[in-house]
Design an enzyme around this catalytic site. Structure first.
Site, mmCIF file in Angstrom:
data_model
loop_
_atom_site.group_PDB
_atom_site.id
_atom_site.type_symbol
_atom_site.label_atom_id
_atom_site.label_comp_id
_atom_site.label_asym_id
_atom_site.label_seq_id
_atom_site.Cartn_x
_atom_site.Cartn_y
_atom_site.Cartn_z
ATOM 1 N N LYS A 110 0.792 -1.177 0.058
ATOM 2 C CA LYS A 110 0.115 -0.088 0.069
ATOM 3 C C LYS A 110 0.744 1.400 0.096
ATOM 4 C CE LYS A 110 -4.386 -2.162 1.567
ATOM 5 N NZ LYS A 110 -3.879 -3.366 2.097
HETATM 6 C C1 LIG Z 1 -4.584 -4.484 1.013
HETATM 7 C C2 LIG Z 1 -3.724 -5.834 1.090
HETATM 8 C C3 LIG Z 1 -3.964 -6.758 0.193
HETATM 9 C C4 LIG Z 1 -5.290 -6.645 -0.655
HETATM 10 O O1 LIG Z 1 -5.220 -5.531 -1.597
HETATM 11 P P1 LIG Z 1 -6.430 -5.418 -2.459
HETATM 12 O O2 LIG Z 1 -5.982 -3.968 -3.457
HETATM 13 O O3 LIG Z 1 -7.596 -4.984 -1.323
HETATM 14 O O4 LIG Z 1 -6.976 -6.432 -3.146
HETATM 15 C C5 LIG Z 1 -2.941 -7.902 0.055
HETATM 16 N N1 LIG Z 1 -2.153 -8.012 0.912
HETATM 17 C C6 LIG Z 1 -1.539 -7.091 1.687
HETATM 18 C C7 LIG Z 1 -0.500 -7.325 2.650
HETATM 19 C C8 LIG Z 1 -2.492 -5.900 1.928
HETATM 20 O O5 LIG Z 1 -2.182 -5.012 2.819
#
Ligand SMILES: *Cc1c(COP(=O)(O)O)cnc(C)c1O
Length: 464
Positions: A110
């Site tokens: 993120k």
């Molecule tokens: C948020 C997150 C996901 C999922 O991502 P999306 O965009 O919601 O599909 C997967 N792995 C981790 C470590 C995350 O923080």
């Protein structure tokens, strides 16, 4: 490039307005009016570009209201904090490729989007002489990545609510040890749902929202999707250089955000470069069921798993894919979403074949997740976090002999020590940049799950 709403009832707006709007006013999600495509010559010229240069080239295709020089500076600032010079390095692990997306300040993918979003917010607000108070609820990863995205930024205060004692200890510390004066951590006495409900209620008070210029940081912001398109193209170029013309990607998915960026990358590149996207879910499998059966249907409550950032029943970005599946017919999207609100189901069985050209899907159990971490560690001496393990397991099952698979590694294993401990019998150390986390100064306000008290707190500490 103008942006329109999937529901068709918001007049077209520029990129900067789309970033500030987040969710479209008609309740839909914003998308580019038309999708750009690059030809072979352009792709050839991108082949050896460093991450930041490639990012600038791709962003320029979608953004025409920020001068290129400014955009260049924003990109540079967003990725210079990453601990790896390639930002998202790609490694060969056994017969798979793993793209590591966890070299940002909070060790989860993120960061790639939220570092850029924080800089975009600051740039746009400075330009217009305005301000913003960001309010969000988090169960872990999003909160810390958002806080690191805007810490110390001019014109922005951020209030992040997390459920007291219910995030992992590392996740809580990652948030509360950011003590810049524009960062306010609130530990709510309650669950994540309580925190989420408070945030929704605050956003529902339009007078309050307008007065304090409330902003959201959730994954429906178009800029987040756009930032994520870059690493699909970057890793494609890396693997292409080894001789492969066509690749599959495996993506651990919750909100359909990351994998939707892959879909945009697939449309952006010449036909066939990206063959299929492997959609990997944990036991919360609404999306995997959709790909297999053609029906998008909620299946009861959320099951807690070792991969908590994918414990989701309703995927907030799904509506964007739906828009393309419905051949950009926003009236039909409105009908679908209304039906979904009423019945919890959208019948898309007629599109099953088309969906399966874009995606293959696998839901991975808790036992398989732990076994995959153990297996890859034993065989390749490489440690997966539980989210990444979900994607790797799906890739192992669905890989074809014809082309390589690039698996997205979405978090550093040290962030999810309990699952790693279960798989290999010990935890892993945090990387050097976070090794002293427990010794750092920390700041956090513990509060009741009471919307009025929290509004009062925002009034007191918010920009206005
Ligand atoms: C948020 C997150 C996901 C999922 O991502 P999306 O965009 O919601 O599909 C997967 N792995 C981790 C470590 C995350 O923080």
């Amino acid at each position: 490039m103008k942006y329109i709403s999937t529901r068709g009832e918001t007049p077209p707006i520029g990129f900067k307005d789309a970033v500030m709007m987040g969710l479209a006013r008609d309740g839909g999600l914003l998308l580019p009016e038309s999708l750009p495509a690059v030809d072979r010559n352009t792709l050839n010229s991108w082949r050896n570009l460093p991450y930041q240069y490639l990012a600038l080239e791709i962003l320029t295709l979608f953004i025409d209201d920020i001068p290129r020089l400014d955009l260049d500076a924003l990109v540079e600032r967003s990725y210079r904090q990453f601990s790896h010079p390639q930002v998202t390095p790609v490694r060969r692990v056994g017969d798979l490729y793993i793209m590591e997306l966890f070299h940002g300040p909070t060790l989860a993918f993120k960061d790639i989007a939220l570092q850029l979003l924080g800089n975009l917010f600051e740039y746009i607000l400075t330009d217009s002489g305005s301000f913003m108070n960001i309010i969000g609820a988090t169960s872990g990863d999003t909160g810390s990545a958002a806080i690191y995205g805007v810490r110390g930024k001019k014109g922005i205060n951020i209030f992040i609510l997390h459920p007291e004692g219910r995030t992992s200890p590392i996740q809580a510390l990652q948030m509360t040890t950011v003590v810049e004066p524009n960062v306010f951590n609130i530990a709510v006495r309650g669950t994540f749902d309580d925190a989420q409900a408070i945030v929704k209620e605050i956003f529902g008070d339009l007078e309050f929202k307008d007065r304090y210029h409330l902003g959201a940081i959730n994954s429906i912001n178009w800029a987040r999707v756009l930032a994520q398109v870059v690493y699909y193209v970057y890793s494609y170029c890396k693997v292409w250089k080894t001789g492969a013309e066509s690749v599959d990607f495996s993506v651990p998915t919750g909100n359909f955000g990351d994998i939707f960026a892959g879909f945009i990358a697939k449309r952006l590149l010449p036909e066939g470069c990206i063959n299929r996207l492997i959609l990997a879910t944990n036991e919360n499998d609404i999306l995997a069921r959709f790909v297999r059966e053609g029906e998008y249907a909620t299946g009861g409550g959320v099951t807690p798993t070792f991969s908590p950032s994918m414990d989701i029943q309703i995927a907030s970005n799904f509506e964007r894919y739906l828009y393309y599946l419905r051949d950009e017919n926003s009236e039909q999207v409105r009908r679908d979403m209304a039906a979904f609100a009423r019945t919890g189901t959208i019948d898309l069985v007629q599109f099953k074949q088309r969906v399966q050209q874009d995606f293959a899907a696998r839901s991975v159990s808790e036992a398989e997740t732990i076994a995959t971490i153990a297996e890859v560690h034993a065989r390749e001496n490489y440690l997966l976090d539980p989210h990444t393990a979900v994607g790797v397991k799906a890739a192992m099952e669905l890989k074809s002999d014809e082309r390589p698979v690039i698996c997205l590694a979405t978090a550093h294993p040290a962030k999810f020590g309990a699952a790693v401990q279960k798989a290999i019998g010990r935890e892993v150390d945090l990387p050097p940049a976070l090794a002293d986390l427990t010794e750092r100064e920390s700041r956090c306000q513990v509060m009741d799950a009471d919307v009025d008290k929290i509004k009062e707190y925002v009034r007191l500490h918010g920009l206005s």
